[in-house]
Motif scaffolding. Structure first.
Motif, mmCIF file in Angstrom:
data_model
loop_
_atom_site.group_PDB
_atom_site.id
_atom_site.type_symbol
_atom_site.label_atom_id
_atom_site.label_comp_id
_atom_site.label_asym_id
_atom_site.label_seq_id
_atom_site.Cartn_x
_atom_site.Cartn_y
_atom_site.Cartn_z
ATOM 1 N N GLY A 464 0.811 -1.210 0.000
ATOM 2 C CA GLY A 464 0.000 0.000 0.000
ATOM 3 C C GLY A 464 0.843 1.258 0.000
ATOM 4 N N LYS A 465 1.933 1.250 0.791
ATOM 5 C CA LYS A 465 2.816 2.421 0.831
ATOM 6 C C LYS A 465 3.593 2.576 -0.474
ATOM 7 N N LEU A 466 3.997 1.448 -1.053
ATOM 8 C CA LEU A 466 4.719 1.516 -2.324
ATOM 9 C C LEU A 466 3.878 2.173 -3.414
ATOM 10 N N LEU A 467 2.583 1.842 -3.410
ATOM 11 C CA LEU A 467 1.723 2.282 -4.504
ATOM 12 C C LEU A 467 1.049 3.625 -4.249
ATOM 13 N N ASP A 468 1.471 4.326 -3.250
ATOM 14 C CA ASP A 468 0.952 5.671 -3.016
ATOM 15 C C ASP A 468 1.240 6.516 -4.255
ATOM 16 N N PRO A 469 0.209 6.994 -4.941
ATOM 17 C CA PRO A 469 0.451 7.744 -6.182
ATOM 18 C C PRO A 469 1.164 9.076 -5.964
ATOM 19 N N ASN A 470 1.301 9.484 -4.719
ATOM 20 C CA ASN A 470 2.029 10.724 -4.436
ATOM 21 C C ASN A 470 3.535 10.507 -4.352
ATOM 22 N N THR A 471 3.985 9.257 -4.465
ATOM 23 C CA THR A 471 5.414 8.967 -4.522
ATOM 24 C C THR A 471 5.828 8.772 -5.977
ATOM 25 N N ALA A 475 3.453 6.838 -8.657
ATOM 26 C CA ALA A 475 2.983 7.559 -9.847
ATOM 27 C C ALA A 475 3.356 6.807 -11.120
ATOM 28 N N ARG A 476 4.594 6.286 -11.174
ATOM 29 C CA ARG A 476 5.024 5.538 -12.359
ATOM 30 C C ARG A 476 4.207 4.256 -12.531
ATOM 31 N N TYR A 477 3.901 3.598 -11.394
ATOM 32 C CA TYR A 477 3.128 2.356 -11.490
ATOM 33 C C TYR A 477 1.722 2.628 -12.032
ATOM 34 N N TRP A 478 1.058 3.653 -11.494
ATOM 35 C CA TRP A 478 -0.305 3.928 -11.938
ATOM 36 C C TRP A 478 -0.344 4.372 -13.396
ATOM 37 N N LYS A 479 0.658 5.079 -13.802
ATOM 38 C CA LYS A 479 0.706 5.506 -15.202
ATOM 39 C C LYS A 479 0.881 4.301 -16.116
ATOM 40 N N ALA A 480 1.768 3.367 -15.713
ATOM 41 C CA ALA A 480 1.997 2.171 -16.527
ATOM 42 C C ALA A 480 0.773 1.265 -16.517
ATOM 43 N N LEU A 481 0.079 1.178 -15.375
ATOM 44 C CA LEU A 481 -1.076 0.290 -15.280
ATOM 45 C C LEU A 481 -2.250 0.824 -16.086
ATOM 46 N N SER A 482 -2.470 2.116 -16.056
ATOM 47 C CA SER A 482 -3.614 2.691 -16.767
ATOM 48 C C SER A 482 -3.429 2.671 -18.272
ATOM 49 N N ALA A 541 -3.221 -10.516 -18.202
ATOM 50 C CA ALA A 541 -1.851 -10.973 -18.428
ATOM 51 C C ALA A 541 -0.887 -9.795 -18.443
ATOM 52 N N ARG A 542 -1.291 -8.706 -19.080
ATOM 53 C CA ARG A 542 -0.424 -7.528 -19.141
ATOM 54 C C ARG A 542 -0.196 -6.938 -17.755
ATOM 55 N N ASN A 543 -1.265 -6.787 -16.993
ATOM 56 C CA ASN A 543 -1.144 -6.159 -15.681
ATOM 57 C C ASN A 543 -0.447 -7.073 -14.671
ATOM 58 N N GLU A 544 -0.658 -8.382 -14.814
ATOM 59 C CA GLU A 544 0.048 -9.318 -13.934
ATOM 60 C C GLU A 544 1.551 -9.241 -14.175
ATOM 61 N N GLN A 545 1.946 -9.155 -15.448
ATOM 62 C CA GLN A 545 3.363 -9.036 -15.771
ATOM 63 C C GLN A 545 3.947 -7.745 -15.211
ATOM 64 N N LEU A 546 3.179 -6.663 -15.281
ATOM 65 C CA LEU A 546 3.642 -5.386 -14.740
ATOM 66 C C LEU A 546 3.852 -5.489 -13.234
ATOM 67 N N GLN A 548 4.441 -8.217 -11.473
ATOM 68 C CA GLN A 548 5.545 -9.121 -11.152
ATOM 69 C C GLN A 548 6.902 -8.478 -11.400
ATOM 70 N N THR A 549 7.005 -7.656 -12.396
ATOM 71 C CA THR A 549 8.308 -7.058 -12.717
ATOM 72 C C THR A 549 8.573 -5.760 -11.960
ATOM 73 N N MET A 550 7.521 -5.026 -11.610
ATOM 74 C CA MET A 550 7.709 -3.702 -11.020
ATOM 75 C C MET A 550 7.496 -3.685 -9.510
ATOM 76 N N VAL A 551 6.475 -4.378 -9.019
ATOM 77 C CA VAL A 551 6.095 -4.286 -7.612
ATOM 78 C C VAL A 551 6.675 -5.416 -6.776
ATOM 79 N N VAL A 552 6.549 -6.645 -7.279
ATOM 80 C CA VAL A 552 6.947 -7.815 -6.487
ATOM 81 C C VAL A 552 8.400 -7.749 -6.028
#
Length: 749
Positions: A464-471, A475-482, A541-546, A548-552
């Motif tokens: 939850g802290k990692l995915l704070d869009p204010n960091t 921000a990079r994760y949400w942009k890539a996911l959307s 599949a696309r979002n799962e790959q994102l 696994q490579t970015m967050v995990v």
């Protein structure tokens, strides 16, 4: 598990997913022993002067530490904790902190005298005893029945006169009364512990009153409730004094109020100083209370066994020269299964672990980093040998023996849990839709189960802290996911499993060379949740790959290195050792643990106290409902996007694969490790990789009178080095419940 719905204007997403006072303490122990030995001589010592009365502030709160007073020195800290424990209300406050644990938030205890509500001002139909029983049940009922948003723990009980005379005397209560005692701990500062019992009573009392008389209106019931609280609110003990801008008004009816320090207004300099003072004093007081309970339990054990003082304090003195009473020496010799009836006066030896705990600097090791990475089990010759590795202590690090013994005791308790329970039970699951499948009931009674559950909840908060869009990262994760469209729908499950495990098996010895934990992520949709969404297989599949490579990778790094996951890592190491012991047992080797394997006999590995798995589940559900990780961002166009995170997952240790390392490989990767481990059995030994190893040998005893938990062990460890020598030489034996010559036909204590 992560569920996401997001668009360019609005979005909703839920995601998956010198030791302090040592020499003064030793001197105090020596002094206590001298006083004990000379207490029969009349006039040997004068009575100590009575402690000064507590300071009372302008709001009528008696303070253990007056404003402007510090507890920076050992003497000041000991004086404050001693004064707190001598006060009957303060002692109950310390016991409450021990019960609720060392988490954040304030702890308080309140006393109500409902039976005294029997006079001409009460309606003739009002039954004070019935009201008291209703409130007792209400205060112990589920949190969800009351309109209090924030997470907290609460426990109510009767406090009758028998056994509570000092408390009654301090509160000025008649013997005929039967008080209601309510202990509360809050997690979030927004809901103060002092107000929670009052809020519960205000919510439930009108219902109890109206049940006694059908003609009472809602307004009349509420009015009578306020009169009852004004007359029955007897005593309040709180770590910090009630805050001036919230709790002081609500607690004004309490006739006796006690606190450790002055809190003032929320956010003030007084409040910040109060929190620090309270933590220091309460830490000292809880440790002393545990030691008192251990001493009392030992005295009761001695009496039950009929142990007599057979060892003279001179010949059986400790290595450091501090005398012990003969009865205590015999009790210790009987409890810790040594061959000799009394500890030797000289010539005894201890391993690196005992010498580290008995030294001024704990052997230069940060005990919070200790991990069991070596075990040798040869029942025929030598018994059980084990060694912990740890990192060097940072300069100026302050440690205490209690914390060190918690690490050691929990490690060996985890080993027993993994040995006695079937591996199919080694999982936990935090899913808000599955409250009945949190953890296996047996595993949920152990420290290992607690470590897995709390790590699972911590993993959700880490993500939850990692995915704070204010960091930047969020921000990079949400942009890539959307993606280009600005819309996405994705849900996933996140869970912890064993990773890369490398071991070196050398006959009856095991070295754990690597023990990483892995984090898995998988697209998964769960129906029945208001935030659920459906997406096509290509999008999943696309979002799962994102993920696994970015967050995990970042979560896995935290799980394997962050201090908050240390209990999980220690439990995992014990799991590896247990599997190796099981393997040797299945191959026909005799081990010291044969009768424990799959026996279900948790013994001293069973948790003591009030902790329950449901507490972790409730905290998780609360974090979802209260929006612990809910963020708002404003785009360049001025629109607001709301992002909420929620994680599903678990920890699964049911399957474990290890990679055996050959002698040549080990010599290449860890050329000095065998020599380091061997040396650690005599003294703290440093490895070329910078770690420090502390070892011990537990000689298998001819018999064992009982198994002792780490809390009872701790009492012995607060004395001189000689006690540590006896203690640590038998730590594994006492906690595992091993018996000598442990063939499969022999009984385990």
């Amino acid at each position: 598990m992560r569920i996401l719905e997001q668009g360019p204007l609005t979005g909703r997403w839920t995601g998956a997913g010198s030791p302090p006072g040592r020499w003064r303490r030793l001197a105090a122990l020596l002094g206590a022993a001298v006083i004990t030995l000379t207490s029969g001589a009349p006039g040997a010592f004068a009575e100590p002067p009575p402690p000064p009365p507590p300071f009372t502030d302008s709001n009528g709160v008696r303070l253990i530490v007056p404003p402007g007073t510090s507890v920076d020195t050992d003497q000041q800290l000991e004086a404050a904790s001693g004064q707190l424990l001598r006060n009957p209300l303060g002692r109950r406050l310390v016991a409450a902190r021990t019960r609720f644990g060392t988490g954040p938030g304030n702890v308080s205890v309140e006393w109500f005298d409902f039976p005294s509500l029997r006079d001409e001002t009460d309606p003739p139909w009002f039954r004070a005893d019935k009201f008291r029983e209703d409130m007792l049940n209400v205060l112990n009922s589920a949190n969800s029945n009351f309109d209090i948003k924030y997470d907290y723990s609460i426990a109510a009980k009767s406090a009758d006169y028998a056994g509570n005379q000092e408390l009654y005397k301090e509160l000025g209560v008649k013997q005929a009364s039967s008080l209601l005692e309510v202990s509360t701990s809050n997690v979030y500062q927004d809901a103060h512990s002092e107000e929670i019992p009052l809020a519960r009573i205000r919510a439930a009392a009108p219902l109890s009153i109206k049940a006694m008389s059908k003609g009472v209106s809602d307004a009349e019931a509420k009015e009578l409730t306020e009169r009852i609280l004004a007359r029955s609110s007897l005593g309040l003990a709180s770590e910090n004094s009630p805050c001036l801008n919230k709790c002081e008004k609500q607690t004004r009816d309490f006739r006796y109020k006690l606190a450790i320090s002055y809190y003032g207004r929320m956010g003030s300099s007084d409040s910040k100083a109060s929190v620090g003072i309270t933590q220091s004093v309460m830490g000292k007081a809880t440790a002393e209370l545990r030691r008192e309970k251990s001493r009392k339990a030992e005295q009761e054990r001695e009496a039950a066994l009929g142990l007599q003082p057979e060892c003279g304090t001179g010949a059986a003195g400790l290595l450091g020269g501090a005398p012990l009473s003969g009865g205590r020496v015999v009790a210790m010799a009987a409890a810790l299964p040594m061959a000799a009836p009394c500890p030797p006066s000289s010539g005894a030896s201890s391993g690196g672990l005992g010498k580290a705990l008995g030294s001024n600097d704990y052997g230069g090791v940060d005990f919070s980093t200790l991990e069991m990475r070596y075990l040798s089990d040869d029942p025929g010759s030598g018994g059980v040998q084990y060694s912990f590795s740890g990192r060097p202590a940072a300069p100026g690090l302050q440690q205490d023996m209690d914390s060190g013994l918690d690490v050691l005791g929990n490690s060996v308790a985890d080993l027993r849990a993994w040995l006695t329970l079937d591996p199919s039970k080694f999982w936990v699951n935090l899913n808000p839709t599955e409250p009945d499948r949190i953890v296996d009931s047996d595993l949920g009674r152990t420290n290992a189960g607690r470590a897995l559950l709390e790590a699972d909840l911590q993993m959700k908060r880490t993500e939850g802290k990692l995915l704070d869009p204010n960091t930047d990262f969020g921000a990079r994760y949400w942009k890539a996911l959307s993606g280009p469209s600005g819309k996405s729908c994705y849900s996933s499950r996140l869970w912890i499993v064993p990773g890369d495990v490398q071991v070196r098996e050398d006959g009856a010895s095991l070295y754990i060379l690597r023990s990483s934990l892995a984090v898995n992520a998988k697209a998964q949709h769960i129906s029945g949740l208001p935030q659920s969404c459906e997406a096509g297989p290509e999008s999943d599949a696309r979002n799962e790959q994102l993920e696994q490579t970015m967050v995990v990778p970042k979560i896995a790094e935290a799980v394997n290195t962050a201090p908050e996951y240390a209990p999980l890592r220690r439990a995992f190491l014990a799991r590896i050792v247990a599997q190796w012991i099981r393997k040797r047992h299945q191959e026909g080797h005799s081990t010291s643990f044969d009768k424990l394997i799959d026996s279900g006999d948790l013994g001293p590995a069973k948790l003591q106290g009030d902790w329950r798995p449901r507490q972790v589940f409730d905290s998780y559900v609360h974090s979802i409902e209260s929006g612990e990780f809910t963020y708002k961002q404003t785009t360049q166009e001025g629109d607001t996007t709301i992002t909420s995170t929620m994680v599903f997952g678990g920890v699964d240790f049911s399957k474990l694969n290890t990679t055996p390392i050959s002698a040549a490989q080990m010599n290449s990767m860890h050329p000095q490790l065998p020599q380091t481990v061997k040396a650690s059995k005599d003294h703290p030994a440093s490895d070329p990789n910078g770690s420090i190893w502390l070892g011990e040998t537990a000689t298998s005893p001819p018999s064992s009178l009982w198994s002792r938990t780490s809390d009872a062990i701790r009492e012995f460890a607060t004395g001189r080095t000689g006690i540590l020598i006896l203690l640590l030489g038998a730590l594994a034996v006492v906690t595992f419940g091993i018996r000598s010559g442990s063939g499969r036909g022999q009984q385990t204590s």
